[in-house]
Design a protein around this motif. Structure first.
Motif, PDB file in Angstrom:
ATOM      1  N   GLN A 205      42.874  45.928  40.314  1.00 48.95           N
ATOM      2  CA  GLN A 205      43.242  46.408  38.991  1.00 48.95           C
ATOM      3  C   GLN A 205      43.455  45.191  38.091  1.00 48.95           C
ATOM      4  O   GLN A 205      44.184  44.267  38.449  1.00 48.95           O
ATOM      5  CB  GLN A 205      44.549  47.214  39.046  1.00 48.95           C
ATOM      6  CG  GLN A 205      45.072  47.635  37.684  1.00 48.95           C
ATOM      7  CD  GLN A 205      46.447  48.288  37.727  1.00 48.95           C
ATOM      8  OE1 GLN A 205      46.981  48.682  36.699  1.00 48.95           O
ATOM      9  NE2 GLN A 205      47.047  48.394  38.914  1.00 48.95           N
ATOM     10  N   TRP A 207      44.151  43.913  33.888  1.00 51.20           N
ATOM     11  CA  TRP A 207      44.649  44.418  32.610  1.00 51.20           C
ATOM     12  C   TRP A 207      44.703  43.317  31.553  1.00 51.20           C
ATOM     13  O   TRP A 207      44.707  42.130  31.862  1.00 51.20           O
ATOM     14  CB  TRP A 207      46.042  45.021  32.782  1.00 51.20           C
ATOM     15  CG  TRP A 207      47.062  44.087  33.363  1.00 51.20           C
ATOM     16  CD1 TRP A 207      47.776  43.105  32.722  1.00 51.20           C
ATOM     17  CD2 TRP A 207      47.482  44.044  34.732  1.00 51.20           C
ATOM     18  NE1 TRP A 207      48.606  42.462  33.597  1.00 51.20           N
ATOM     19  CE2 TRP A 207      48.458  43.022  34.830  1.00 51.20           C
ATOM     20  CE3 TRP A 207      47.152  44.780  35.875  1.00 51.20           C
ATOM     21  CZ2 TRP A 207      49.084  42.708  36.035  1.00 51.20           C
ATOM     22  CZ3 TRP A 207      47.774  44.465  37.066  1.00 51.20           C
ATOM     23  CH2 TRP A 207      48.733  43.443  37.135  1.00 51.20           C
ATOM     24  N   TYR A 221      46.253  40.734  37.106  1.00 49.51           N
ATOM     25  CA  TYR A 221      45.580  41.600  38.068  1.00 49.51           C
ATOM     26  C   TYR A 221      46.466  41.863  39.282  1.00 49.51           C
ATOM     27  O   TYR A 221      47.424  41.141  39.571  1.00 49.51           O
ATOM     28  CB  TYR A 221      44.255  40.982  38.525  1.00 49.51           C
ATOM     29  CG  TYR A 221      44.396  39.769  39.426  1.00 49.51           C
ATOM     30  CD1 TYR A 221      44.503  39.909  40.812  1.00 49.51           C
ATOM     31  CD2 TYR A 221      44.414  38.468  38.887  1.00 49.51           C
ATOM     32  CE1 TYR A 221      44.639  38.804  41.641  1.00 49.51           C
ATOM     33  CE2 TYR A 221      44.553  37.355  39.705  1.00 49.51           C
ATOM     34  CZ  TYR A 221      44.661  37.529  41.076  1.00 49.51           C
ATOM     35  OH  TYR A 221      44.808  36.445  41.890  1.00 49.51           O
ATOM     36  N   MET A 244      46.386  53.092  43.001  1.00 49.32           N
ATOM     37  CA  MET A 244      46.853  51.888  42.327  1.00 49.32           C
ATOM     38  C   MET A 244      47.952  52.249  41.337  1.00 49.32           C
ATOM     39  O   MET A 244      47.828  53.209  40.588  1.00 49.32           O
ATOM     40  CB  MET A 244      45.693  51.207  41.592  1.00 49.32           C
ATOM     41  CG  MET A 244      44.538  50.808  42.482  1.00 49.32           C
ATOM     42  SD  MET A 244      43.257  49.908  41.567  1.00 49.32           S
ATOM     43  CE  MET A 244      42.000  49.734  42.840  1.00 49.32           C
ATOM     44  N   LEU A 246      49.485  51.891  38.115  1.00 52.42           N
ATOM     45  CA  LEU A 246      48.994  51.388  36.843  1.00 52.42           C
ATOM     46  C   LEU A 246      50.025  50.515  36.126  1.00 52.42           C
ATOM     47  O   LEU A 246      51.215  50.825  36.106  1.00 52.42           O
ATOM     48  CB  LEU A 246      48.601  52.556  35.926  1.00 52.42           C
ATOM     49  CG  LEU A 246      47.497  53.472  36.437  1.00 52.42           C
ATOM     50  CD1 LEU A 246      47.158  54.529  35.391  1.00 52.42           C
ATOM     51  CD2 LEU A 246      46.255  52.682  36.817  1.00 52.42           C
ATOM     52  N   LEU A 267      42.911  48.627  30.750  1.00 58.24           N
ATOM     53  CA  LEU A 267      43.069  48.665  32.199  1.00 58.24           C
ATOM     54  C   LEU A 267      41.710  48.892  32.842  1.00 58.24           C
ATOM     55  O   LEU A 267      40.948  49.740  32.399  1.00 58.24           O
ATOM     56  CB  LEU A 267      44.009  49.803  32.615  1.00 58.24           C
ATOM     57  CG  LEU A 267      45.515  49.581  32.586  1.00 58.24           C
ATOM     58  CD1 LEU A 267      46.232  50.895  32.882  1.00 58.24           C
ATOM     59  CD2 LEU A 267      45.940  48.514  33.578  1.00 58.24           C
ATOM     60  N   LEU A 269      40.047  49.429  36.818  1.00 55.51           N
ATOM     61  CA  LEU A 269      40.273  49.594  38.243  1.00 55.51           C
ATOM     62  C   LEU A 269      38.918  49.719  38.933  1.00 55.51           C
ATOM     63  O   LEU A 269      38.023  50.389  38.420  1.00 55.51           O
ATOM     64  CB  LEU A 269      41.077  50.858  38.547  1.00 55.51           C
ATOM     65  CG  LEU A 269      42.513  51.011  38.053  1.00 55.51           C
ATOM     66  CD1 LEU A 269      42.571  51.252  36.553  1.00 55.51           C
ATOM     67  CD2 LEU A 269      43.198  52.161  38.765  1.00 55.51           C
TER      68      LEU A 269
END
Length: 279
Positions: A205, A207, A221, A244, A246, A267, A269
């Motif tokens: 993930q 961001w 991340y 995940m 968030l 975001l 993923l």
């Protein structure tokens, strides 16, 4: 690329043989605003309050009891036109306050148009709070008082690797953030004649978050592997999936100052694993 991901891909090349993308708009209720409405109602005349509350507070739909697994979901299922996999992405919000009203697929053109408009509106709102130095609490979603609209792009792909195996991948980008950010579950289901290779799975993930103090954007991340996060993975003969947590905003609105802290504005993923045997 992290060391874990580098080792999974070392010495391997590949070519994409199939890809499919969905553009999805999600509308959810704003539980905080509903609570404010209910509190306001309770302070008014009890007779009027009961009549209004029946119309405003009634829950039409909840997502709390959705099973966090790689199950078939007709709304979000992404079928790849290849004889390797049928892939799917499922969003699961574990927060009890989450109430998804609708989730609809859009055309790419309509999606990009609405995301651009929503982004412009949110940036103007955020800048307005900072410049006006007022205390206000609003999420970075495109929202009304009672509803929030978020947008995500879901892409599923199949890649033929140089070692004869196939890599199946699910990639989700939230262009406009959901109001309720808890766990998102993404996965790829394989057809019965194929089996996933344990140890080949990886999730990440990433961001982008805006810092109201420096007015700059920074990235971060979290990575997910079965050696580091075994409880986050669901692995069986039907496919692999991972949940995940968030990334959330870390901001407050202060009187005379405006927003203080950071706000997540993007975001992404993704997860993948391989199927098949070495050639």
């Amino acid at each position: 690329m992290t060391d874990v991901e580098y080792n999974l891909n070392k010495g391997i090349s590949g070519s994409t043989i199939s890809t499919s993308t969905e553009y999805i708009k999600v509308i959810e209720k704003n539980p905080q605003e509903e609570n404010n409405i209910k509190a306001s109602m309770q302070n008014s005349d009890s007779t009027i309050n009961s009549n209004v509350q029946a119309n405003v507070v009634e829950d039409t739909q909840t997502e709390n009891n959705k099973k966090a697994s790689i199950s078939s979901d007709s709304t979000t299922n992404s079928k790849i036109e290849a004889n390797v996999v049928e892939a799917e992405e499922t969003q699961v919000e574990d927060d009890e306050s989450t109430q998804i009203v609708s989730s609809e697929e859009m055309t790419k053109a309509d999606y990009e148009k609405e995301v651009a408009a929503a982004t412009k509106k949110l940036e103007a709102k955020a800048e307005g709070v900072t410049n006006s130095k007022i205390s206000a609490s609003r999420s970075t979603t495109s929202d009304s008082d009672s509803y929030n609209t978020s947008y995500k792009k879901v892409t599923t792909s199949v890649v033929k690797l140089s070692n004869g195996k196939y890599r199946v991948k699910n990639d989700v980008t939230w262009n406009i953030m959901p109001k309720n950010r808890d766990f998102d579950v993404i996965g790829v289901g394989v057809q019965p004649q194929w089996a996933g290779n344990k140890g080949s799975e990886y999730g990440k993930q990433t961001w982008k978050e805006y810092d109201y103090g420096t007015r700059k954007t920074k990235t971060g991340y979290s990575q997910y592997s079965t050696t580091r996060n075994p409880s986050y993975w669901n692995i069986d003969g039907n496919g692999f999936g991972v949940k995940m947590n968030l990334k959330n905003d870390n901001k407050v609105a202060k009187t005379g100052v405006g927003w203080v802290g950071t706000e997540v504005r993007n975001l992404n993923l993704y997860m993948y694993y391989t199927v098949g045997k070495d050639s």
